[in-house]
Design an enzyme around this catalytic site. Structure first.
Site, PDB file in Angstrom:
ATOM      1  N   ARG A   1      47.036  73.855 -53.347  1.00  0.00           N
ATOM      2  CA  ARG A   1      46.232  74.855 -52.635  1.00  0.00           C
ATOM      3  C   ARG A   1      47.086  75.697 -51.680  1.00  0.00           C
ATOM      4  O   ARG A   1      46.657  76.770 -51.255  1.00  0.00           O
ATOM      5  CB  ARG A   1      45.129  74.162 -51.832  1.00  0.00           C
ATOM      6  CG  ARG A   1      44.157  73.400 -52.694  1.00  0.00           C
ATOM      7  CD  ARG A   1      43.298  72.480 -51.848  1.00  0.00           C
ATOM      8  NE  ARG A   1      42.359  73.207 -51.022  1.00  0.00           N
ATOM      9  CZ  ARG A   1      41.127  73.533 -51.380  1.00  0.00           C
ATOM     10  NH1 ARG A   1      40.685  73.193 -52.573  1.00  0.00           N
ATOM     11  NH2 ARG A   1      40.331  74.179 -50.569  1.00  0.00           N
TER      12      ARG A   1
ATOM     13  N   TRP B   1      47.033  75.287 -43.708  1.00  0.00           N
ATOM     14  CA  TRP B   1      47.581  76.615 -43.990  1.00  0.00           C
ATOM     15  C   TRP B   1      47.215  77.436 -42.758  1.00  0.00           C
ATOM     16  O   TRP B   1      46.051  77.765 -42.541  1.00  0.00           O
ATOM     17  CB  TRP B   1      46.943  77.180 -45.254  1.00  0.00           C
ATOM     18  CG  TRP B   1      47.553  78.460 -45.738  1.00  0.00           C
ATOM     19  CD1 TRP B   1      48.635  78.593 -46.568  1.00  0.00           C
ATOM     20  CD2 TRP B   1      47.123  79.792 -45.429  1.00  0.00           C
ATOM     21  NE1 TRP B   1      48.894  79.923 -46.777  1.00  0.00           N
ATOM     22  CE2 TRP B   1      47.989  80.682 -46.102  1.00  0.00           C
ATOM     23  CE3 TRP B   1      46.101  80.329 -44.647  1.00  0.00           C
ATOM     24  CZ2 TRP B   1      47.865  82.065 -46.016  1.00  0.00           C
ATOM     25  CZ3 TRP B   1      45.972  81.706 -44.560  1.00  0.00           C
ATOM     26  CH2 TRP B   1      46.842  82.555 -45.247  1.00  0.00           C
TER      27      TRP B   1
ATOM     28  N   GLU C   1      54.871  88.002 -55.646  1.00  0.00           N
ATOM     29  CA  GLU C   1      54.423  86.756 -55.024  1.00  0.00           C
ATOM     30  C   GLU C   1      55.377  85.596 -55.254  1.00  0.00           C
ATOM     31  O   GLU C   1      55.496  84.741 -54.391  1.00  0.00           O
ATOM     32  CB  GLU C   1      52.973  86.405 -55.386  1.00  0.00           C
ATOM     33  CG  GLU C   1      52.683  85.921 -56.759  1.00  0.00           C
ATOM     34  CD  GLU C   1      51.204  85.504 -56.933  1.00  0.00           C
ATOM     35  OE1 GLU C   1      50.685  85.741 -58.026  1.00  0.00           O
ATOM     36  OE2 GLU C   1      50.588  84.952 -56.010  1.00  0.00           O
TER      37      GLU C   1
ATOM     38  N   LYS D   1      46.568  78.646 -53.023  1.00  0.00           N
ATOM     39  CA  LYS D   1      45.942  78.801 -54.340  1.00  0.00           C
ATOM     40  C   LYS D   1      44.478  79.179 -54.203  1.00  0.00           C
ATOM     41  O   LYS D   1      43.955  79.987 -54.947  1.00  0.00           O
ATOM     42  CB  LYS D   1      46.086  77.483 -55.119  1.00  0.00           C
ATOM     43  CG  LYS D   1      45.485  77.520 -56.512  1.00  0.00           C
ATOM     44  CD  LYS D   1      46.314  78.379 -57.439  1.00  0.00           C
ATOM     45  CE  LYS D   1      45.719  78.507 -58.818  1.00  0.00           C
ATOM     46  NZ  LYS D   1      46.294  79.657 -59.541  1.00  0.00           N
TER      47      LYS D   1
ATOM     48  N   LYS E   1      52.796  89.672 -59.729  1.00  0.00           N
ATOM     49  CA  LYS E   1      53.449  88.401 -60.088  1.00  0.00           C
ATOM     50  C   LYS E   1      54.852  88.346 -59.509  1.00  0.00           C
ATOM     51  O   LYS E   1      55.248  87.348 -58.919  1.00  0.00           O
ATOM     52  CB  LYS E   1      53.554  88.219 -61.614  1.00  0.00           C
ATOM     53  CG  LYS E   1      52.294  87.878 -62.366  1.00  0.00           C
ATOM     54  CD  LYS E   1      51.754  86.512 -62.132  1.00  0.00           C
ATOM     55  CE  LYS E   1      50.790  86.513 -60.987  1.00  0.00           C
ATOM     56  NZ  LYS E   1      49.392  86.663 -61.251  1.00  0.00           N
TER      57      LYS E   1
ATOM     58  N   ASN F   1      38.649  72.854 -42.398  1.00  0.00           N
ATOM     59  CA  ASN F   1      39.062  73.955 -43.253  1.00  0.00           C
ATOM     60  C   ASN F   1      38.114  75.114 -42.971  1.00  0.00           C
ATOM     61  O   ASN F   1      36.899  74.944 -43.036  1.00  0.00           O
ATOM     62  CB  ASN F   1      38.976  73.522 -44.729  1.00  0.00           C
ATOM     63  CG  ASN F   1      39.405  74.614 -45.688  1.00  0.00           C
ATOM     64  OD1 ASN F   1      39.904  75.654 -45.266  1.00  0.00           O
ATOM     65  ND2 ASN F   1      39.218  74.369 -46.970  1.00  0.00           N
TER      66      ASN F   1
ATOM     67  N   CYS G   1      43.790  75.237 -46.640  1.00  0.00           N
ATOM     68  CA  CYS G   1      43.738  73.874 -46.098  1.00  0.00           C
ATOM     69  C   CYS G   1      43.050  72.917 -47.061  1.00  0.00           C
ATOM     70  O   CYS G   1      42.105  73.294 -47.755  1.00  0.00           O
ATOM     71  CB  CYS G   1      42.962  73.857 -44.802  1.00  0.00           C
ATOM     72  SG  CYS G   1      43.628  74.950 -43.565  1.00  0.00           S
TER      73      CYS G   1
END
Ligand code: M6R
Length: 596
Positions: A27, A73, A474, A591, A471, A97, A2
């Site tokens: 993010r 999020w 995701e 992120k 990697k 958040n 968030c």
């Protein structure tokens, strides 16, 4: 995760809120919203989707000069308009958040008091509780009200609120989640991180845990308990926050390509080195903690440092370490690895080990982040802002720092000379460029339609393929697993069938012959093998044991992992691109993971 923004000043607030939310997009989020004062009434606009969807429902010309905004999020409750922020209960409008852990308990109490809830979120409960405290306060003193809330709320929260009857102030409180206040001329900003307002002001104050802020256009007052206190005003250089995608199609590609210049920069900062004043030899145990890619960097660190060290170094996933039994004392060094410097689990581990008397070292990218501020010593990885959710250049810079720590240990034990190795560091940027220029089209064409992939490695190469496998998972959503070559025949080889795709890294001298045997085992069972192999290995490779081969240059073993990861990053990137994935913002991911 968030993102929070706020603006109070003389200008129209809405464009600043939208601009700030855009800056925080990296993010990760699934819905967005803003609240602003319009004709003495707090209006809320929110929607599932991107900031561009929010813009469609907001009139940016509404003349308001105070507002708050949020990218959500989802943690508690589905991704839908109702659950997205801001939330409003009674006099209080809130963005939050974090996670209010005792929200169910508080909700039950508030229901008995007559509060009604429209959402499934913990945030609406938090909002209702602040409203309850506000309604029952004779003084309406927000510092007193927030201090009462601190005593009741459990969990982590960065909270930004507007109060219906107060048209010129925004109120903030925080515990275990980042919040920063940007100081402008007759205007002030609030955000989860400085990137949200850096184009408007480079002066800012970090709010620390259990602090309360009252922000108006002309003043920022910070309180701890009931005392007015002075937090340092810091400044940040706009260069620390990055310059957009430039000619690259995605931030991830740009960040992969930046790695050569980054190593050059790190050589100039650290090689002749200001790590010299750091005495690592006084410790009798070293624990490394991190999450995801940072955990992988820690594992590389273990292999590198153990080459020269005379005790074992242990690496832990932070979300486990924070609750498991740990064996530490005042001779233990705990190294926290984090790009963002805000990862909740890593932070919680540091708080835990500090109470045990351990020394702490942070290997951190974001300057002045919470982890950078809490550790006894920080080594900045200097990678610049990393926007793509998939970490690339931050990882490279983390393993670079570990190579220097290993070198330091090696020098102190008299087993390596700095002069012997400097030339390798100096040639590394050019070698990275060589690997960046390899053509990966044939590999990508072969694997982009696969449902699953296997990555194989041994020794330190196993860690690199773990990172390569992460990697690809995701950003391309192909299921993949990394295995130690020797472990396959203990179960997993049963999954290998005709055309199963196996990507194997072979750079470690000690185990190269062994991994080639493992590759032959999968090849014999019909696998399609892509070999990524160092050019100077002293082994014979049977041309029948692979289908494609990528040859990478050799460099000193302390920095070979930096070269090894680049083909794996690029393969993941190009595969995701060919599959049409949202590379910089993969689904469900954030992120900066600021909740546990
Ligand atoms: O900011 P941090 O380095 O503490 O983040 C840790 C992980 O969340 C992060 O490395 C994550 O695994 C990356 N998205 C992987 O690419």
């Amino acid at each position: 995760m968030c993102g929070i923004v706020g603006y109070v000043g003389k200008k129209n607030a809405i464009p600043y809120l939208i601009q700030g939310l855009r800056k925080l997009e990296y993010r990760g989020y699934d819905s967005a919203g803003i609240a602003y004062l319009d004709n003495n009434k707090i209006e809320i606009k929110k929607t599932v989707g991107r900031i561009s969807d929010l813009e469609k429902i907001v009139n940016i010309n509404i003349p308001t000069n105070i507002g708050i905004g949020h990218t959500r999020w989802a943690t508690h409750g589905k991704v839908n308009n109702t659950n997205s922020h801001p939330h409003q209960v009674g006099d209080i409008t809130i963005v939050h958040n974090g996670i209010l852990e005792n929200y169910q308990e508080l909700k039950n109490e508030l229901l008995k008091l007559g509060y009604k809830f429209k959402t499934e979120t913990d945030t609406e409960v938090l909002c209702a509780y602040i409203d309850y405290e506000y309604k029952n306060s004779s003084t309406k003193d927000m510092v007193e009200i927030f201090n009462n809330c601190f005593k009741v709320f459990k969990g982590s929260y960065a909270v930004t609120i507007m109060v219906a009857s107060i048209s010129d102030k925004i109120f903030v409180m925080k515990k275990d989640n980042p919040l920063v206040i940007g100081i402008g001329e007759s205007e002030n900003y609030i955000a989860s991180d400085v990137s949200a307002f850096i184009s408007n002001t480079c002066k800012f104050i970090y709010l620390e845990d259990m602090q309360i802020g009252i922000v108006s256009s002309s003043d920022v007052s910070i309180y701890q308990e009931n005392k007015l206190i002075n937090n340092d005003i810091k400044t940040i250089n706009i260069d620390d926050v990055g310059n957009g995608k430039e000619e690259y199609e995605h931030y991830m590609l740009k960040e992969i390509y930046e790695q050569s210049n980054l190593i050059e920069k790190l050589n100039s900062i650290y090689l002749n080195s200001n790590l010299d004043d750091f005495d690592i030899s006084k410790y009798t145990s070293i624990h490394i903690i991190g999450c995801g890619t940072a955990y992988h960097a820690g594992l590389i660190g273990k292999y590198l440092m153990e080459k020269y060290n005379d005790f074992e170094i242990n690496v832990y996933i932070a979300s486990e370490y924070r609750y498991q039994k740990i064996f530490v004392n005042d001779k233990t060094l705990v190294i926290a690895v984090s790009q963002s410097g805000e990862t909740a689990d890593t932070l919680a581990c540091l708080k835990r080990v500090k109470k045990c008397g351990c020394d702490t070292l942070g290997i951190v990218n974001v300057k002045n982040s919470t982890i950078a501020r809490i550790v006894d010593r920080v080594i900045y990885t200097m990678a610049g802002q990393e926007i793509a959710v998939a970490s690339t250049k931050a990882y490279t810079s983390q393993i670079y720092i570990f190579s220097l720590l290993a070198l330091k240990i090696g020098i102190s034990k008299g087993v390596i000379n700095k002069e012997d190795i400097t030339s390798y560091y100096n040639e590394l940027p050019q070698l990275i460029n060589n690997v960046l220029n390899i053509n990966y089209d044939r590999v990508v064409k072969k694997i982009f339609n696969n449902e699953y992939l296997f990555y194989l490695g041994r020794n330190i190469d196993y860690v690199s393929v773990m990172e390569g496998s992460l990697k690809i998972k995701e950003i391309s959503y192909i299921h993949s697993e990394a295995y130690q070559g020797g472990e396959l025949k203990h179960g997993t080889i049963s999954l290998i069938e005709k055309d199963s795709c196996v990507i194997s890294l072979v750079s470690n001298e000690e185990t190269s012959a062994k991994i080639i045997s493992n590759i032959k085992e999968v090849k014999a069972r019909g696998a399609y093998v892509i070999l990524i192999i160092k050019d100077s290995l002293n082994i014979n490779i049977d041309i029948n044991c692979y289908d494609q081969m990528i040859i990478i240059p050799s460099v000193h073993e302390l920095i070979q992992p930096i070269l090894n990861i680049i083909p794996l990053q690029l393969i993941a990137y190009y595969v995701a691109k060919k599959r049409g994935c949202d590379i910089d913002k993969p689904r469900n991911l954030a992120k900066s993971v600021t909740v546990e």
